[in-house]
Design an enzyme around this catalytic site. Structure first.
Site, PDB file in Angstrom:
ATOM      1  CB  CYS A  75      -0.873   0.023   1.234  1.00 33.48           C
ATOM      2  SG  CYS A  75      -1.837  -1.471   1.426  1.00 33.48           S
ATOM      3  NE  ARG A 110       4.369   1.529  -1.419  1.00 36.49           N
ATOM      4  CZ  ARG A 110       5.471   0.850  -1.142  1.00 36.49           C
ATOM      5  NH1 ARG A 110       6.549   1.072  -1.833  1.00 36.49           N
ATOM      6  NH2 ARG A 110       5.490  -0.039  -0.187  1.00 36.49           N
ATOM      7  CD1 TRP A 147      -2.899  -4.520  -4.963  1.00 39.60           C
ATOM      8  CD2 TRP A 147      -2.230  -5.908  -3.349  1.00 39.60           C
ATOM      9  NE1 TRP A 147      -2.755  -5.774  -5.507  1.00 39.60           N
ATOM     10  CE2 TRP A 147      -2.351  -6.646  -4.541  1.00 39.60           C
ATOM     11  CE3 TRP A 147      -1.836  -6.587  -2.198  1.00 39.60           C
ATOM     12  CZ2 TRP A 147      -2.083  -8.000  -4.631  1.00 39.60           C
ATOM     13  CZ3 TRP A 147      -1.567  -7.942  -2.268  1.00 39.60           C
ATOM     14  CH2 TRP A 147      -1.686  -8.631  -3.492  1.00 39.60           C
ATOM     15  CG  ASN A 160       2.515  -1.175   3.177  1.00 44.21           C
ATOM     16  OD1 ASN A 160       1.901  -2.159   2.762  1.00 44.21           O
ATOM     17  ND2 ASN A 160       3.640  -0.759   2.650  1.00 44.21           N
ATOM     18  N   GLY A 161       1.084  -3.572   5.299  1.00 45.10           N
ATOM     19  CA  GLY A 161       1.659  -4.809   5.823  1.00 45.10           C
ATOM     20  C   GLY A 161       0.617  -5.692   6.468  1.00 45.10           C
ATOM     21  CD  GLU A 217       9.688 -10.630 -18.149  1.00 45.51           C
ATOM     22  OE1 GLU A 217       9.519 -11.443 -17.231  1.00 45.51           O
ATOM     23  OE2 GLU A 217       9.346  -9.438 -18.089  1.00 45.51           O
ATOM     24  CE  LYS A 231       7.054  -7.159 -18.242  1.00 42.06           C
ATOM     25  NZ  LYS A 231       7.103  -8.080 -17.110  1.00 42.06           N
ATOM     26  CD  GLU A 262       3.167  -8.077 -15.480  1.00 41.91           C
ATOM     27  OE1 GLU A 262       4.327  -8.035 -15.924  1.00 41.91           O
ATOM     28  OE2 GLU A 262       2.890  -7.791 -14.302  1.00 41.91           O
ATOM     29  CG  HIS A 277       8.526 -34.191 -22.869  1.00 42.83           C
ATOM     30  ND1 HIS A 277       8.887 -35.516 -22.909  1.00 42.83           N
ATOM     31  CD2 HIS A 277       9.537 -33.498 -23.449  1.00 42.83           C
ATOM     32  CE1 HIS A 277      10.091 -35.623 -23.467  1.00 42.83           C
ATOM     33  NE2 HIS A 277      10.498 -34.404 -23.807  1.00 42.83           N
ATOM     34  CE  LYS A 281       7.629  -1.293 -10.667  1.00 49.10           C
ATOM     35  NZ  LYS A 281       7.828  -2.144 -11.859  1.00 49.10           N
TER      36      LYS A 281
END
Ligand code: M6R
Length: 618
Positions: free
Chosen positions: A2, A27, A75, A103-104, A494, A498, A501, A517, A613
């Site tokens: 947050c 954030r 968040w 935050n946390g 990667e 991308k 997301e 496989h 982020k």
């Protein structure tokens, strides 16, 4: 996770707090809120959704005249992202006597909540934060003053937090504490700030104090004092000057931060090389020397016999890419590790091991846990990190700063590019110390690296055009495979990360040789595959895998280096970069494809849903 800002000074607090929240929105952004002290009253406005929803609410009421306030973008970790769960939360038995943002995670909040309920406290939200607020209020009923109550409540909280409090009892004062979540104090003239991130107050001051775990601060307009949470003893802290440029934290004319950050990559490579990749004859200590890599941060450590590279998400992919460089150039075995797995294993550390933690933000909870585990077990830890003053930067035995500049977009782009360059430098540095590559061989690789900025500068606009075209052509796809072999494999992972997301299209990255496989069962004409085809010894094998997909009617886009002719429906050309560094020019193509796809599909490019982020919770 947050974003937190607190202000006390000579300006109206409301615009300072709202501006700060705007710069912290990356954030977390599922709800936001502000609280102000005005005389003996406490005011609060909160809204679910993005910051604009809060601003709309504030526009409907006359501005608060208060000079002291706090704000938060959330968040969610406890409770749904709805207004009653948004911060700030009030604490008080019958009426609010204080407000907090947090935050946390307050791990033992359930037991504490039960005790407070038994004492008559009523809860409006599902959050652990409201428990913290009431706990401080309860402590205040027994403590001699607010500061003692604040500290004694925090001592009862287990977990990881940054917590900021205001109260009409001390209308110009803000108390703030941290344990594991970042919190920084901004020192101005006749004003003070506290925030989860420096950009929140950068327009007002560059003078900062980094709070350490177990410390708390009391700020008023004219003063600050840091204390030990356990002993209430004052701590003498150094005020540091930050030389960040705020402009680089703005979009600079691009539609999105992500696009700006992709286009910054030529400069990022140059900045990473500056002062580190020295050309022949440039020995700062005098005398002649061949091309060399200077990484003084590592000089005092022995050459590792084995490196555990530990990270999450995109940083993990960079670590996977690094393995072959360390193995081939420096002959150092490397184990790339996902941080959230690593720190829960009974990892075997041997003498000669080194842990290399990689984190753009330097605050990722799992990566920090891995760092702390390794330190506790006596293994040297090197941090590769983009944020000066972050937890990784401060806690690692040595830190290499990646020089990517602030990365605002949630999707990490230029940070990965910088990490890759730093890995190349590190591998060459160790190759020199171990003498596993000759001076000539190292110079060849350094020349390739030095050529990358110009190549990127030249190809980025064209890559974007092709990415745009391909995104239109494949926008109906429900799923994508990304395939590669060798150095192309981490890039395939990667690329897939991308795409999912940003555009919410399902995508999986695979080692091309693994297709047979199992995954190839999914291939049909509606299931496209993007194959990374580098001009290396593995190309013939990659080409056979493409034939197998073709034979099953799967459409193929080949992101192909000059000099190879892949059996694909669409060939997207890249310049040939020799050796192990070809990924540096493939990376922006993958980023741009995802960017263009997400933008075309109308997605929120810079703030994809459900993401933040800095992932500061496990
Ligand atoms: O700040 P870090 O590098 O530690 O972050 C790790 C991941 O959370 C991050 O790379 C994430 O995967 C990105 N959103 C990907 O674009």
């Amino acid at each position: 996770m947050c974003g937190i800002i607190g202000y006390t000074g000579h300006r109206p607090a409301q615009p300072v707090v709202i501006e700060g929240l705007r710069r912290l929105e990356y954030r977390g952004y599922d709800s936001s809120g502000v609280a102000f002290v005005e005389g003996s009253s406490l005011w609060r406005v909160r809204a679910a959704g993005k910051l604009a929803a809060l601003e709309e609410k504030l526009a409907g009421i006359s501005p608060f005249g208060s000079l002291t306030g706090i704000g938060h973008t959330r968040w969610a970790t406890h409770g749904a992202p709805v207004e009653r769960n948004a911060h700030p939360h009030f604490g008080g038995l019958n009426e609010p006597v204080l407000a907090v943002v947090h935050n946390g995670i307050f791990e033992n909040y359930r037991e504490v909540k039960e005790q407070l309920e038994a004492l008559g406290y009523r809860f409006q939200s599902d959050t652990d934060t409201e428990v913290a607020a009431h706990l401080i209020a309860e402590e205040r009923r027994h403590a001699p003053d607010l500061m003692t109550a604040f500290a004694s409540a925090l001592r009862k909280m287990h977990g990881a937090y940054a917590l900021v409090m205001i109260s009409p009892e001390e209308p110009e004062t803000i108390y703030a504490a941290r344990l594991a979540s970042p919190l920084i104090v901004g020192v101005g003239t006749g004003e003070h700030f506290v925030a989860s991130d420096v950009p929140a107050f950068l327009p007002y001051t560059r003078d900062v104090i980094f709070l350490e775990n177990g410390e708390f601060v009391r700020i008023t307009p004219g003063a600050h004092q840091v204390f030990q949470l356990d002993t209430l003893q004052p701590v003498d802290k150094k005020v540091q000057r930050i030389n960040w440029d705020m402009q680089s934290a703005q979009k600079g004319g691009y539609r999105h931060f992500m696009l700006k950050e992709i286009f910054e990559q030529p400069g990022v490579v140059t900045d990473c090389l500056a002062g580190r990749a020295l050309v022949a004859g440039e020995n700062p200590h005098g005398g002649m020397q061949p091309d060399t890599v200077r990484l003084p941060e590592l000089d005092s450590f022995p050459v590792p016999e084995h490196i555990h590279v530990v990270a999450c998400g995109t940083s993990y992919h960079a670590g996977l890419w690094a393995r072959q460089l360390f193995e081939s150039w420096a002959r150092i075995p490397v184990s790339p590790e996902i941080a959230s797995e690593f720190h829960y294993r009974d990892v075997l550390f041997r003498p000669g091991d080194m842990v290399l933690v990689i984190s753009q933000s330097g605050e990722t909870a799992d990566t920090l846990a891995a760092l702390r585990l390794a330190k506790a077990r006596g293994c040297p830890v090197i941090g590769l990190c983009n944020v000066v003053g972050s937890s990784v930067a401060r806690e690692a035995d040595a830190v290499l700063i990646t020089q990517a500049g602030p990365e605002i977009s949630v999707a990490s782009t230029k940070a990965m590019c910088s990490q890759m360059v730093m890995f190349a430098l590190m591998a060459l540095y160790y190759a020199a110390r171990k003498d596993t590559l000759s001076a000539d061989q190292r110079r060849v690789q350094l020349d390739v690296l030095r050529g990358i900025p110009a190549i990127l500068e030249r190809i980025l606009p064209g890559l974007r055009d092709t990415a745009r075209e391909l995104s239109r052509e494949f926008s109906m796809a429900r799923s994508f495979f990304y395939l590669g072999r060798g150095q192309a494999f981490p890039l395939a992972l990667e690329g897939a990360l991308k795409l999912k997301e940003l555009s919410y299209i399902h995508a999986e990255g695979y080692a091309a040789g693994e297709m047979k496989h199992g995954p190839i069962a999914l291939i049909d004409p509606a299931f496209p595959t993007l194959v990374l085809a580098f001009n290396d010894a593995l190309f013939p094998k990659t080409a056979s895998n493409m034939q197998e997909i073709k034979a099953r009617g799967g459409p193929i886009i080949a992101l192909a280096a000059e000099g190879v002719n892949p059996p694909a429906d669409r060939i997207w050309r890249l310049p040939h970069v020799p050796g192990l560094l070809a990924g540096l020019v493939a990376l922006p193509a993958l980023q741009l494809f995802s960017y263009e796809m997400a933008d075309y599909l109308g997605k929120d490019v810079d703030q994809p849903r459900n993401l933040a982020k800095s992932v500061t919770v496990e």
